[in-house]
Design a protein around this motif. Structure first.
Motif, PDB file in Angstrom:
ATOM      1  N   THR A  72       1.005  -1.253  -0.080  1.00 28.69           N
ATOM      2  CA  THR A  72       0.008  -0.107   0.036  1.00 28.69           C
ATOM      3  C   THR A  72       0.884   1.191  -0.004  1.00 28.69           C
ATOM      4  O   THR A  72       0.647   2.039  -0.916  1.00 28.69           O
ATOM      5  CB  THR A  72      -0.870   0.022   1.344  1.00 28.69           C
ATOM      6  OG1 THR A  72      -1.834  -1.275   1.439  1.00 28.69           O
ATOM      7  CG2 THR A  72      -1.657   1.155   1.077  1.00 28.69           C
ATOM      8  N   GLY A  73       1.808   1.251   0.814  1.00 26.98           N
ATOM      9  CA  GLY A  73       2.716   2.466   1.025  1.00 26.98           C
ATOM     10  C   GLY A  73       3.891   2.731   0.143  1.00 26.98           C
ATOM     11  O   GLY A  73       4.186   3.773  -0.199  1.00 26.98           O
ATOM     12  N   LEU A  74       4.490   1.396  -0.214  1.00 27.81           N
ATOM     13  CA  LEU A  74       5.630   1.639  -1.469  1.00 27.81           C
ATOM     14  C   LEU A  74       5.210   0.695  -2.406  1.00 27.81           C
ATOM     15  O   LEU A  74       5.996  -0.253  -2.649  1.00 27.81           O
ATOM     16  CB  LEU A  74       6.763   1.254  -0.423  1.00 27.81           C
ATOM     17  CG  LEU A  74       7.137   2.092   0.816  1.00 27.81           C
ATOM     18  CD1 LEU A  74       8.419   1.338   1.551  1.00 27.81           C
ATOM     19  CD2 LEU A  74       7.703   3.459   0.482  1.00 27.81           C
ATOM     20  N   VAL A 300      -3.309   8.264  -0.012  1.00 28.22           N
ATOM     21  CA  VAL A 300      -3.253   7.155   0.295  1.00 28.22           C
ATOM     22  C   VAL A 300      -2.528   6.641   1.534  1.00 28.22           C
ATOM     23  O   VAL A 300      -2.967   5.637   2.400  1.00 28.22           O
ATOM     24  CB  VAL A 300      -2.408   6.019  -0.974  1.00 28.22           C
ATOM     25  CG1 VAL A 300      -2.347   4.527  -0.585  1.00 28.22           C
ATOM     26  CG2 VAL A 300      -3.436   6.180  -2.185  1.00 28.22           C
ATOM     27  N   LEU A 301      -1.569   7.364   1.792  1.00 27.75           N
ATOM     28  CA  LEU A 301      -0.821   7.141   3.054  1.00 27.75           C
ATOM     29  C   LEU A 301      -1.561   7.593   4.235  1.00 27.75           C
ATOM     30  O   LEU A 301      -1.361   6.869   5.230  1.00 27.75           O
ATOM     31  CB  LEU A 301       0.728   7.867   2.909  1.00 27.75           C
ATOM     32  CG  LEU A 301       1.558   7.450   1.894  1.00 27.75           C
ATOM     33  CD1 LEU A 301       2.761   8.412   1.921  1.00 27.75           C
ATOM     34  CD2 LEU A 301       2.083   6.291   2.213  1.00 27.75           C
ATOM     35  N   LEU A 305      -2.580   4.924   6.881  1.00 28.75           N
ATOM     36  CA  LEU A 305      -2.266   5.433   8.650  1.00 28.75           C
ATOM     37  C   LEU A 305      -3.293   5.541   9.383  1.00 28.75           C
ATOM     38  O   LEU A 305      -3.425   5.026  10.611  1.00 28.75           O
ATOM     39  CB  LEU A 305      -1.062   6.494   8.641  1.00 28.75           C
ATOM     40  CG  LEU A 305       0.200   6.254   7.951  1.00 28.75           C
ATOM     41  CD1 LEU A 305       1.089   7.469   7.910  1.00 28.75           C
ATOM     42  CD2 LEU A 305       0.992   5.112   8.462  1.00 28.75           C
ATOM     43  N   GLY A 306      -4.341   6.126   8.970  1.00 32.25           N
ATOM     44  CA  GLY A 306      -5.563   6.387   9.814  1.00 32.25           C
ATOM     45  C   GLY A 306      -6.025   5.006  10.269  1.00 32.25           C
ATOM     46  O   GLY A 306      -6.723   5.009  11.107  1.00 32.25           O
ATOM     47  N   SER A 307      -6.209   4.296   9.081  1.00 28.48           N
ATOM     48  CA  SER A 307      -6.972   2.827   9.284  1.00 28.48           C
ATOM     49  C   SER A 307      -6.060   2.081  10.417  1.00 28.48           C
ATOM     50  O   SER A 307      -6.641   1.302  11.307  1.00 28.48           O
ATOM     51  CB  SER A 307      -7.027   2.125   8.007  1.00 28.48           C
ATOM     52  OG  SER A 307      -7.819   2.751   7.014  1.00 28.48           O
TER      53      SER A 307
END
Length: 331
Positions: A72-74, A300-301, A305-307
């Protein structure tokens, strides 16, 4: 702190948790292999099964966590690693599957030959799985995974001096952590002979892992000089020194039979080494690619991160309760 850096820190926390908990889980299987015959090794295997039984599935939550966060992040890093290193990753996945199935089937098998078959599968998978995961780490650390789909050497990327050394070190670290944890578990169970057995193994294994780490630095100097420089004279040096000091303290505490305190210092030694690698390689997750370039969009980040923050409210207390429940004294 920018969102890509926050995501990387969270990802590394998850990786650290997997190494400390999942690594000790694999290490239990290694000592299961070396416990002895069906009769002589029965009590050791019983202790190992009791120690990892309640949490062996929970440990792989951290691996899934790392995979999903990277994806997701990278995303570009995930694509490059998964396509170039699909051979060791597939072998590691097969090892995890075979190990879990064998562990479950051995517990319900009644025939001796069945228990031996499943026990051998469980033990063998416990050795090869951390090895292949270590080769993946070595491939990334040595800069042999270029950006793009399957652009790296499909064999040479993970069969090289740095990767093989990292694989061996992963096996050694897993065995050492398991010894440290099992010594305290044996003490809690009131099994003095098992305490002595795992204490001796922890001391020998700790020295061996320390020596292997020193060899690893020599290999890095020849094979991956940039990372070697960062570890020995750059930003990562304090973390490397922390690992060395914590490792020596662990041996001293094990010698003095401080079985609770040594758990902390052993974990700190492994954590220092792992974070030293991360700091030494930052900010380039892959050759020629900065973290900002590799990261997903801020939208997206932020959503990811919130999730994670919401999920952590439920997950972390649950994991704490699980571990705390099965770490209480028997009685």
């Amino acid at each position: 702190m920018p969102l890509p850096e926050i995501m990387l820190v969270v990802l590394w926390v998850g990786l650290t948790a997997y190494v400390l908990f999942g690594g000790a889980d694999f290490g239990g299987g290694i000592w299961d292999l070396l416990a002895g015959g069906a009769k002589t090794g029965h009590r050791q295997r019983e202790l190992i099964e009791h120690s990892i039984g309640p949490v062996w599935e929970a440990n792989h939550v951290w691996l899934i966590f790392v995979i999903v966060l990277t994806w997701t992040g990278l995303p570009s890093v995930f694509a490059a690693v998964a396509s170039t290193l699909y051979i060791p990753l597939t072998l590691a996945a097969l090892g995890i599957i075979g190990r879990g199935a064998a562990f479950a089937f051995r517990k319900v098998s009644t025939e001796l030959w069945q228990r031996r078959l499943f026990g051998a599968t469980f033990a063998f998978s416990s050795v090869v799985t951390p090895f292949f995961l270590g080769t993946v780490a070595g491939a990334i650390a040595s800069g042999r995974v270029p950006l793009g789909i399957a652009r790296g050497d499909l064999v040479g990327s993970w069969l090289n001096p740095t990767s093989v050394t990292a694989g061996a070190l992963a096996v050694g670290v897993a065995a050492y952590l398991a010894c440290v944890y099992l010594t305290r578990d044996a003490q809690r169970a009131g099994a003095a002979d098992l305490v002595a057995a795992f204490r001796r193994r922890a001391l020998v294994c700790g020295v061996a892992v320390g020596a292997l780490s020193a060899v690893g630095l020599i290999v890095l100097r020849a094979d991956t000089p940039d990372l070697y420089t960062e570890l020995t004279s750059g930003r990562a040096l304090p973390l490397l020194l922390l690992s060395v000091v914590a490792g020596l303290a662990s041996l001293a505490l094990m010698w003095w039979r401080a079985y609770v305190a040594v758990r902390l210092t052993a974990a700190l030694a492994v954590t220092g080494l792992l974070w030293g690698w991360g700091v030494g390689q930052y900010p380039a997750p892959l050759p020629g690619v900065s973290l900002d370039e590799a990261a997903a969009t801020d939208a997206v980040l932020a959503a990811s991160l919130g999730s994670l923050a919401v999920g952590a409210v439920l997950l972390l207390p649950s994991l704490w309760w699980l571990y705390a429940t099965f770490q209480r004294d028997r009685g």
